[in-house]
Write an enzyme that holds these catalytic residues in place. Structure first.
Site, PDB file in Angstrom:
ATOM      1  N   GLY A 235       0.816  -1.222   0.000  1.00 39.64           N
ATOM      2  CA  GLY A 235       0.000   0.000   0.000  1.00 39.64           C
ATOM      3  C   GLY A 235       0.842   1.262   0.000  1.00 39.64           C
ATOM      4  O   GLY A 235       0.655   2.142  -0.836  1.00 39.64           O
ATOM      5  N   GLU A 236       1.767   1.369   0.929  1.00 40.85           N
ATOM      6  CA  GLU A 236       2.483   2.621   1.095  1.00 40.85           C
ATOM      7  C   GLU A 236       3.907   2.651   0.532  1.00 40.85           C
ATOM      8  O   GLU A 236       4.349   3.720   0.126  1.00 40.85           O
ATOM      9  CB  GLU A 236       2.492   3.015   2.581  1.00 40.85           C
ATOM     10  CG  GLU A 236       1.085   3.310   3.068  1.00 40.85           C
ATOM     11  CD  GLU A 236       1.032   3.812   4.504  1.00 40.85           C
ATOM     12  OE1 GLU A 236       2.069   3.753   5.180  1.00 40.85           O
ATOM     13  OE2 GLU A 236      -0.044   4.245   4.933  1.00 40.85           O
ATOM     14  N   PRO A 237       4.620   1.521   0.508  1.00 41.99           N
ATOM     15  CA  PRO A 237       6.001   1.611  -0.017  1.00 41.99           C
ATOM     16  C   PRO A 237       6.119   2.299  -1.382  1.00 41.99           C
ATOM     17  O   PRO A 237       7.050   3.083  -1.577  1.00 41.99           O
ATOM     18  CB  PRO A 237       6.448   0.151  -0.069  1.00 41.99           C
ATOM     19  CG  PRO A 237       5.675  -0.506   1.020  1.00 41.99           C
ATOM     20  CD  PRO A 237       4.336   0.183   1.019  1.00 41.99           C
ATOM     21  N   PHE A 239       4.844   4.868  -2.541  1.00 47.36           N
ATOM     22  CA  PHE A 239       4.893   6.339  -2.474  1.00 47.36           C
ATOM     23  C   PHE A 239       6.300   6.831  -2.811  1.00 47.36           C
ATOM     24  O   PHE A 239       6.483   7.890  -3.380  1.00 47.36           O
ATOM     25  CB  PHE A 239       4.592   6.846  -1.060  1.00 47.36           C
ATOM     26  CG  PHE A 239       3.177   6.658  -0.596  1.00 47.36           C
ATOM     27  CD1 PHE A 239       2.165   6.385  -1.487  1.00 47.36           C
ATOM     28  CD2 PHE A 239       2.869   6.779   0.746  1.00 47.36           C
ATOM     29  CE1 PHE A 239       0.867   6.222  -1.047  1.00 47.36           C
ATOM     30  CE2 PHE A 239       1.572   6.624   1.182  1.00 47.36           C
ATOM     31  CZ  PHE A 239       0.573   6.345   0.294  1.00 47.36           C
TER      32      PHE A 239
END
Lengths: 282, 154
Positions: A235-237, A239
């Site tokens: 989900g976030e990596p 970014f």
């Protein structure tokens, strides 16, 4: 707008049933108020609402009672009790076939520990690795730029659903690009109020902002990592791939204005870019 | 009194002509497939189709229902995401979005569906590249933050 009058005094069927009955009778009604007949002299009524939660103004239990009394005798009594709990339904078929309608699971990542006194340990089972190659074109007269291509290799471990993971990487890339190019918190110098407080002033990427070419490859990484089914967070990596856009823009700026070393500051908006292009490099 | 067709039903309302269509859709008509996002015409989660009678048939365009006054609906056809598939199936646009994994959390997906449908309905010769430029033309749909985006060729 309609105000619905309850026609029957005996409406102690519970709040949801009362409202539902009335809604069904008048299609597309929007209830803005309820009106009741004034009880006659012989009618006594009372209601109680009990709320357990301090910060939530919803009663967990509602009770209401109405009595018709004449000469000290109760002639009629209506009682109602209700709450915010869902209405229980008996599901015959699933009950007969012993089908469980719910399931849940917990996963404790094995081998994690952390000693706070020594500040040492193994707090994470794995790290997510990846790389992005970013190409941009900078208009040296206007400070505007276009994102030509981003090529990503991302380590998902063993992807549980490659279609979802690809979407998460694409979305994460765009969110990251937004952070380094568009999204700016502006505060008023006088009142210190946040000025960029809506989507009209705090611009986030739209579909135009997608680079012309986005290539995503999953890193073949089947080694044991301790995640669920050997997967990794996705989900976030991604970014972080937006940072590539920042440095690509910075390199393009150096190409146009040699010797300039601007202080690191995001977002690198077109406005900032134009000022940096004009700035002398001493 | 404002009268129009909402999906497949005649609909009339006494609400003031200046109130916004989104509230009518979600509250009065209880069609909650249309989502309220920013409520200022940026995010496109509330996109619906507005159809106008023309000499040679109906003309549809995608619009933000949060900025659409009810007065604009008089005598026209308002289509929400519920109206695309009255037989409970998927429309071609919806099927593609499912197959390509173009929906992630899904909140804004109804708006994306309506924008793409509006493009296909209002364009005689759709091309693979043009839908990407749809949002600016129609002033509707298309902020990306959690979502992936449909592949160009689809």
């Amino acid at each position: 707008m309609n105000i619905i009058t309850v026609k029957d005094d005996r409406c102690f069927t519970g709040a949801s049933a009362t409202v539902r009955n009335m809604m069904d009778s008048e299609v597309f009604n929007c209830i803005e108020g309820l009106a009741f007949r004034i009880p006659d002299r012989n009618t006594r009524f009372n209601f109680e609402k009990v709320s357990m939660r301090k910060h939530l103004d919803i009663a967990t239990v509602n009770t209401a009672a109405r009595f018709k009394v004449e000469n000290g005798k109760i002639l009629e009594a209506d009682l109602s009790a209700g709450g915010v709990a869902p209405v229980p339904l008996f599901l015959r078929e699933t009950s007969r076939d012993r089908v469980s309608l719910s399931s849940q699971a917990h996963y404790a990542t094995p081998g994690l520990y952390f000693d706070k006194s020594k500040e040492k340990g193994k707090p994470f089972a794995y790290h997510v690795a990846g790389t992005a190659l970013t190409e941009v074109t900078l208009d040296r007269l206007r400070g505007t730029y276009s994102l030509d291509s981003v090529k990503i290799v991302h380590d998902c471990g063993t992807s549980i659903n490659p279609l979802i993971d690809r979407g998460q990487i694409e979305g994460g890339l765009l969110q990251g690009i937004g952070w380094v190019t568009l999204e700016e918190l502006k505060y008023s110098n006088e009142t210190h109020a946040l000025l960029s407080d809506s989507l009209a002033t705090y611009k986030i990427p739209d579909i135009y902002f997608v680079p012309d070419e986005v290539q995503i490859e999953f890193l073949e990484n089947l080694s044991e990592n301790g995640g669920v089914f050997n997967s990794k967070a996705v989900g976030e990596p991604p970014f972080m791939y937006g940072i590539g856009t920042y440095f690509a823009l910075l390199n393009a700026l150096r190409e146009c204005n040699p010797g300039i070393e601007p202080e690191y500051s995001t977002p690198l908006s077109t406005e900032k870019m134009l000022l940096l292009l004009e700035q002398s490099s001493n | 009194m404002i009268s129009f067709i909402l999906n497949d039903q005649q609909f009339s309302t006494e609400l003031p002509p200046g109130s916004v269509a989104l509230d009518l859709i979600r509250k009065a008509a209880r069609l909650t497939g249309t989502k309220e996002g920013c409520r200022e015409g940026d995010c496109g989660a509330c996109t619906v189709l507005l159809g106008f009678p023309q000499q040679d048939g109906m003309k549809y365009m995608a619009v933000n229902s949060c900025l659409l006054p009810l007065g604009e609906l008089q005598g026209n056809h308002l289509v929400t995401v519920e109206g695309l598939n009255p037989s409970k199936g998927y429309s071609p646009v919806q099927s593609l979005i499912v197959n390509e994994g173009a929906s992630q959390c899904g909140f804004c997906t109804p708006g994306i569906v309506m924008s793409l449908t509006g493009y296909l309905l209002s364009t005689v010769f759709p091309t693979a590249e043009e839908p990407i430029f749809l949002p600016q033309k129609r002033k509707s749909c298309g902020i990306l933050n959690c979502c992936s985006f449909p592949e160009n060729g689809e």
